[in-house]
Design an enzyme around this catalytic site. Structure first.
Site, short mmCIF file in Angstrom:
data_model
loop_
_atom_site.label_atom_id
_atom_site.label_comp_id
_atom_site.label_asym_id
_atom_site.label_seq_id
_atom_site.Cartn_x
_atom_site.Cartn_y
_atom_site.Cartn_z
N CYS A 40 0.86 -1.18 0.00
CA CYS A 40 0.00 0.00 0.00
C CYS A 40 0.90 1.23 0.00
O CYS A 40 2.11 1.12 -0.15
CB CYS A 40 -0.99 -0.02 1.17
SG CYS A 40 -0.26 0.14 2.81
N ASN A 47 2.52 1.42 4.11
CA ASN A 47 2.85 0.17 4.80
C ASN A 47 2.62 0.25 6.29
O ASN A 47 3.33 -0.36 7.08
CB ASN A 47 4.29 -0.27 4.47
CG ASN A 47 4.61 -1.70 4.87
OD1 ASN A 47 5.74 -1.98 5.26
ND2 ASN A 47 3.67 -2.60 4.79
N CYS A 98 -1.07 0.63 7.29
CA CYS A 98 -2.50 0.33 7.46
C CYS A 98 -2.90 -0.93 6.70
O CYS A 98 -2.99 -2.01 7.26
CB CYS A 98 -3.37 1.50 7.01
SG CYS A 98 -3.19 3.01 8.00
N ARG A 99 -3.12 -0.77 5.41
CA ARG A 99 -3.70 -1.86 4.62
C ARG A 99 -2.76 -3.04 4.43
O ARG A 99 -3.14 -4.19 4.66
CB ARG A 99 -4.16 -1.33 3.27
CG ARG A 99 -5.29 -0.32 3.38
CD ARG A 99 -5.56 0.37 2.07
NE ARG A 99 -4.46 1.28 1.72
CZ ARG A 99 -4.37 1.95 0.58
NH1 ARG A 99 -5.31 1.81 -0.34
NH2 ARG A 99 -3.37 2.76 0.35
N SER A 100 -1.54 -2.79 3.96
CA SER A 100 -0.66 -3.93 3.64
C SER A 100 -0.23 -4.73 4.87
O SER A 100 -0.16 -5.96 4.78
CB SER A 100 0.53 -3.49 2.78
OG SER A 100 1.27 -2.48 3.40
N ASP A 114 -7.87 3.32 1.65
CA ASP A 114 -6.98 3.67 2.75
C ASP A 114 -7.81 4.15 3.95
O ASP A 114 -8.54 5.13 3.83
CB ASP A 114 -6.03 4.77 2.30
CG ASP A 114 -4.88 5.01 3.26
OD1 ASP A 114 -4.96 4.55 4.42
OD2 ASP A 114 -3.90 5.66 2.86
#
Length: 158
Positions: free
Chosen positions: A13, A16, A18-20, A130
């Site tokens: 993301c 690096n 939050c999402r990933s 995000d």
């Protein structure tokens, strides 16, 4: 970095944090629970260099803990070597995809298949938004999307 005879996946993301890292933790738990984690190299990274060395967002960590998962990941930026060593690079949105494809074009021995993680979503939610400026519910939504997508990705790559 990737295992010789195994498979490898890098979740990506923007920052690096939050999402990933959520996707990485979800996939690692699924692979562990499925008894195949030793067949995988699993990591996550960022297209930007903003948060290098940082822990995942506290809201994301809290969400993972609520679901019995944890992460000790530290943010890192995607490197040129990642394109040569990972089989799959799965990202969260079109901006990530553009950035990764651009970087991959400058790597001579790129082998990674670069895709949107959402392309594996049975509910057809292609983009994983995000949650950084959002609420706890936005992190929960990311988690749920990652669970759906990682389940299908792992089923397709046993």
């Amino acid at each position: 970095m990737a295992a010789g005879s195994g498979k490898s996946v890098l979740f990506v993301c923007l920052g690096n944090i939050c999402r990933s890292p959520i996707a990485e933790a979800v996939f690692r738990k699924m692979a562990t629970d499925g008894g195949v984690v030793d067949k995988w190299v699993i990591d996550s990274g960022a297209t930007s260099d903003w948060n290098i060395g940082s822990l995942p967002d506290s809201r994301g960590l809290a969400c993972l803990r609520r679901h019995g998962t944890d992460s000790d990941h530290r943010a890192r930026q995607v490197t040129k070597e990642d394109f040569a060593s990972f089989d799959y690079i799965l990202c969260m949105d079109e901006s990530n995809l553009r950035d990764l494809n651009k970087k991959a074009n400058s790597v001579k021995n790129s082998k990674a298949k670069i895709e949107l993680l959402g392309s594996y979503d049975p509910e057809k939610q292609l983009i994983i938004k995000d949650p950084y400026y959002g609420s706890d519910q936005d992190f929960e939504t990311v988690y749920e999307q990652c669970v759906r997508c990682c389940k299908v990705f792992l089923e397709n790559n046993p």
